[in-house]
Write an enzyme that holds these catalytic residues in place. Structure first.
Site, PDB file in Angstrom:
ATOM      1  N   ASP A 193      67.650 -12.924  40.547  1.00 45.00           N
ATOM      2  CA  ASP A 193      68.359 -11.925  41.327  1.00 45.00           C
ATOM      3  C   ASP A 193      68.356 -12.315  42.810  1.00 45.00           C
ATOM      4  O   ASP A 193      67.291 -12.596  43.385  1.00 45.00           O
ATOM      5  CB  ASP A 193      67.637 -10.586  41.126  1.00 45.00           C
ATOM      6  CG  ASP A 193      68.423  -9.416  41.693  1.00 45.00           C
ATOM      7  OD1 ASP A 193      69.503  -9.118  41.149  1.00 45.00           O
ATOM      8  OD2 ASP A 193      67.950  -8.813  42.691  1.00 45.00           O
TER       9      ASP A 193
ATOM     10  N   GLU B 193      71.844 -15.919  40.740  1.00 42.56           N
ATOM     11  CA  GLU B 193      72.800 -14.839  40.987  1.00 42.56           C
ATOM     12  C   GLU B 193      73.023 -14.743  42.492  1.00 42.56           C
ATOM     13  O   GLU B 193      72.346 -13.997  43.185  1.00 42.56           O
ATOM     14  CB  GLU B 193      72.261 -13.494  40.458  1.00 42.56           C
ATOM     15  CG  GLU B 193      73.271 -12.352  40.587  1.00 42.56           C
ATOM     16  CD  GLU B 193      72.908 -11.322  41.649  1.00 42.56           C
ATOM     17  OE1 GLU B 193      71.946 -11.552  42.411  1.00 42.56           O
ATOM     18  OE2 GLU B 193      73.587 -10.290  41.707  1.00 42.56           O
TER      19      GLU B 193
END
Lengths: 677, 677
Positions: free
Chosen positions: B406, B435
């Site tokens: 993330d 990401e």
């Protein structure tokens, strides 16, 4: 033997070594959050230096970014190689994480530069505060954070600025937090920001892994005007010319405006297998031989051909040339005639054959029995290298600082990199011109290996498309940073077809192109100015009665001579800084393939030169040319003036489209000075 | 603390060091005459490795040349990093001093490669002999030279080949020199040339300065099919879903053809400042919170959210997924809720504020009080790095080998390079997906720093021009060697405008593009397959009733579901190697901007896939598409067959121009298998 620059194949940086080194360093500091990559200029990963001349700028771009949203800042670091102190130049952001900055090199020798960047917590704080204040948020704690940052900076500042910063810190601590207009004025104060920019926290700065090098030369490396001539053809008719005779020729050369006079080899010429006139295999009695067949009983590369004069004559000649503003360039041709002293004293520097003879030069099926090439795989290569270097240093001692190097691409690259590095370490004002008309990557590598200037393919680039593409390449990165073109419309080896067929207009056209496309060019004269255009064989490029093999007599006052044009153009070059460098060269559209148009603009002055040349030596050509006025610094809605420096004619143009018409039998084209009053 | 990869800013190679090292090496050998430069692939001067999967080829190009006219030869050297022995692959010349060669990587882990080249005197000799023989020159001495070269080679050969070479040497010595046909046959013998190629004289070989690295991954790094889902939405209506519930969903996911099931964070969720439904600032009783607000009294990154089940449940779930051919990917979100154990036990890993509180996340004027970002400038960064790494290793111990990371761009780059390097040294089969939807250079740097796959801008590339330009960039050097795209038409954060307005056809179109443009893609479901297209606010990209903040119920059997299309396309992907990598992607011309056409071709099979998609979700489109038949391996003068793998229709085309017509309310387009019988 002291060895200077890094050489390929010798320096090995295995991943393993890198990893171990990095591990050591990383254990010290893993908090460097700024990343630095994509630096330009950087030649072959920093393997080779870029080139500049004194007073030139170095414009550096780099990709620089941190993680997250924190603001970052960075600097160019640069220094003279021998100086322990880095100087700093600011970096400012362009777009897309690209940053830009520049500095100027002011001394000849070697410089280093690199990049450093850091997360700037004060800048981040200031950016955030602006938004928070606009949103009228409570900033009580933020003010304390700011005060801490300013206090820390004060410890890095000295004297007056330290106390100013301390005062600022107190202000931030004691500020009335509800009083928004005043708060904003203080927090976002330009004075505070300016002070803080001077004392950033660089403890976690990332500095780029490599220090990149610059070789800074004197101005002549960039801007010089060459004339090549055979001294032996300067004598009285029927006599072998001497240095004295060349001395007598100096006023003529100076009048033509040349500042480098390049002489083919001046050393004793071999007699064994000497070539005759027009490259015949057997010389006849009295044939003077090829100057590049160096070495005889009278000596080798450190001796002077007795028929040219003595060393004392040479010294006098060099001094005299200096009085005319002309510097003498010698030919450095590392090869030997079979009669060269090396062949007897150091046969280990040549390749020996199983029958005990020395291998002569060959390009099968052609044989060059009058030439022994140097064997760079010699077991005794270290002494060989030292001896070859000593040839250069010998002539440096005689006052020579420019060497035109014959066929450098047939000698080992590591030798050049070492030799040129060695010589320039002690004599940074020595210049080397690479005479290599070979494959593009080989020519480029020679330039990277240290050659100051390089011969080019200009000699065979005739059409608008060819010239445009080639000069765009030469003036784009990376070529513009490593490869200084020295363009020649002819050489003793090359009488290009264009000149053979185009008559006097062809000589004028190619001359104007050479002298205005490139800051450095040369001609082989007097052959060039008197428009000598007879080839040995049709379809070939060799001269008939080439001076390589015989003495020639030239009629300097020939009515065909283009010497007046040459003198005029060389004066224009001296008077206009725009023509003294190449980087500003831009081509402009003309709706006629036979007309080429380009401009050059001086970096730091308003000097704008526009050149328009008719490429056809046969027919009058006309066309509409289109100028990007705005980007040339001209206001599109106002007229501008053009002064043709070739014939003092004046024109007033308006708008981007204008009509030109050039008759090659009258003029090769125009060299306009452009001005807007 | 063991530290592995080289990190920028730590490793300093100053010119001075390079010079000193080079001096040492040069004193050993200055006769290396071959120059090596311009290697591709080489990422940032060898600073970063290239990426490959097992069985893939590495195609290497390099500029290689020597001085003069001697022939040269060279090889690629490559090895597994831990192997001491170099393997060799041949290099062959292309044009303009460029050489090319390739090899295949067959094991996961790290490889190294470099280039070596040398002047080949036998090749030069053979070339010269061919010309001399043709010119019928006397070659007596040349034969002796050749014999010497062959004799020397015989000393490098072993056994039978040594004696063969010795015999050849004798032949050359004793050859009848006037007997030209026989002479030629022997001198130019292919047998002799072949033997000599095996035993070249490499004593003066130049080996490139750097050893370049390759990270070789398992196949899933290149070809994988991702499905993201919130476990808590898998339960009975009104109940919090558990791993058991996801287990029950596995047959469905397998039927759809996905092989990676990615779960948002499965750890305990914080309560302090917990966000409510639809991102409201204050949660209501019963609100489940954001899974990315990690950490509570129940534990942090190594714990499981109790409502999802136990660690034993998790193990069982992972094992069950494996039975369906589905690998579980976990979310690696390095950030903490205020209730995370780190906040109490290791406050030094966060930024503290002057008032003693911990700094929460903010992007002024926005505040994220439910999130504490990690402070990568912590004094205690070494322990912090170790702890963060231990999170990954903890889940590796639980059987997890894929991590979707993330927001990696908000954490320090040096950390990623170190951590991924560390983990992959011991577990080379672990994959990391970055990401990061941020600036291009930051995304690229993350990929270079070690991420196996990367999110892309595909989510916002809708028009033919946008898709074409972007995928050309991704499949060109250097991106193709470092950046493996994982394309997502939606994510829990992003409901793109195209999907909001285009209805079910938009979902089908974007799905087919994702699944055929990229070998790796993913969807966030069941939201995607049921065509959930309601935004929180018009003009925004957030979902209404986003699962980030609440549990959702999905009707998997909705008549709007595109699950049949998904299952079919995923089967096509499995059956067709052409769709399992990206490098062969080529776009083809269609005379309608709303129709995009591209092909992919498997490297080592005849599998040729042609995709044609109508980019308009509203209207029927038609146009003429143009295929470069020859370069696709099709004979232009013969018909070829197209099988539409989406609906089993068959077509026969002829010639390069063919007509297509696509009604988006019937089908998003065609996925043709192309064949010529």
């Amino acid at each position: 033997m002291v060895i200077n620059p890094p050489l390929q194949g010798q320096l090995r940086l295995s991943q393993t070594t890198q990893t171990q080194e990095a591990s050591q360093m990383l254990l010290q500091e893993g908090r460097r959050r700024v990343q630095i990559e994509g630096i330009s200029p950087e030649i072959d990963c920093g393997r080779f230096p870029i080139k500049r001349t004194i007073g030139e700028g170095v414009n550096v771009e780099v990709d620089m970014f941190g993680d997250g949203h924190d603001a970052i800042a960075g600097l160019i670091l640069y220094r003279k190689e021998e100086s322990p102190e880095w100087l700093e130049a600011p970096l400012t952001p362009l777009v897309n994480d690209r940053w830009q900055g520049s500095f100027t090199v002011t001394e000849i020798g070697r410089y280093l530069y690199t990049i450093t960047g850091w997360v700037d917590h004060f800048l981040s704080w200031r950016k955030g505060m602006a938004k928070k204040l606009e949103a009228k948020q409570d900033v009580a704690v933020d003010l304390l954070i700011g005060a801490e940052l300013v206090e820390e900076a004060s410890l890095r500042a000295g004297g007056d600025e330290r106390s100013q910063l301390q005062t600022w810190a107190q202000t931030l601590r004691s500020i009335e937090r509800e009083d928004f207009p005043i708060l904003e004025e203080k927090v976002l104060s330009q004075d505070l920001a300016g002070l803080m920019t001077k004392y950033p926290d660089r403890k976690f700065a990332t500095t780029y892994e490599k220090e990149l090098a610059i070789v800074v030369d004197r101005e002549k490396a960039r801007f010089s005007t060459w004339y090549e001539l055979f001294p032996r053809s300067c004598g009285e008719p029927g006599k072998h010319g001497t240095f004295k005779d060349v001395e007598a020729r100096l006023p003529y050369i100076a009048e033509l405006g040349f500042d480098v006079l390049y002489l083919p080899p001046i050393h004793p010429i071999g007699v064994t297998f000497r070539k005759g006139k027009n490259n015949t295999v057997v010389a006849e009695p009295g044939d003077v031989g090829v100057p590049w067949g160096i070495g005889s009983l009278e000596g080798g590369h450190k001796a002077i051909h007795p028929e040219l004069g003595t060393m004392a004559d040479f010294h006098e000649f060099v001094a005299k040339a200096g009085e005319y503003g002309i510097e003498i360039a010698l030919d450095l041709a590392y090869q030997c005639s079979p009669d060269h002293p090396y062949a007897k004293e150091n046969p280990q520097w040549f390749r020996s054959r199983p029958d005990g003879t020395i291998q002569h030069a060959e390009n099968p099926p052609k044989k060059y029995q009058d030439i022994y090439p140097i064997e760079f795989e010699s077991e005794d290569w270290q002494n060989l290298w030292e001896e070859l270097k000593s040839v250069v240093l010998f002539w440096v001692d005689q006052g020579i600082k420019i060497f035109r190097v014959d066929n450098p691409h047939t000698k080992a690259f590591p030798f050049w990199e070492w030799m040129i590095g060695e010589v320039k370490r002690d004599y940074p004002d020595v210049l080397f011109l690479a005479e290599a008309f070979t494959r593009p990557k080989v020519m480029s590598r020679l330039a990277k290996s240290g050659f100051t200037q390089s011969y080019t393919y200009f000699t065979w680039r005739n059409t608008k498309w060819e010239l445009t593409e080639y000069f765009k390449e030469l003036t784009s990165y990376p070529a513009r940073d490593i490869f200084r073109p020295n363009v020649w419309p002819n050489t003793p080896d090359i009488l290009p077809e264009y000149l053979q067929h185009g008559g006097r207009p062809a000589f004028m056209i190619r001359f104007v192109l050479a002298a205005t496309l490139a800051a450095t060019y040369g001609i082989y004269g007097p052959s060039y100015e008197v428009c000598d255009n007879r080839p040995l064989k049709p379809g070939g490029e060799e001269y008939l009665h080439s001076e390589k093999y015989q003495i020639r007599e030239w009629d300097l006052n020939s009515p065909y001579s283009i010497k007046d044009l040459i003198a005029r153009v060389n004066r224009i070059r001296r008077e206009h800084p725009a023509l003294q460098s190449n980087n500003s060269l831009r081509f402009h559209h003309v709706d006629n393939e036979e007309i080429i148009c380009y401009s050059k603009q001086a970096e730091d002055s308003h000097d704008l030169i526009l050149v328009v040349v008719n490429l056809s030596p046969y027919h009058k050509q006309s066309g509409w040319l289109q100028l990007p006025l705005q980007s040339l610094g001209l206001q599109p809605d106002r007229p501008y003036q053009l002064y043709d420096l070739l014939n003092d004619a004046q024109y007033t143009w308006r708008g981007e489209y204008n009509y030109v018409e050039i008759n090659p039998h009258v003029t090769p084209g125009h060299i306009f000075r452009v001005e807007q009053k």
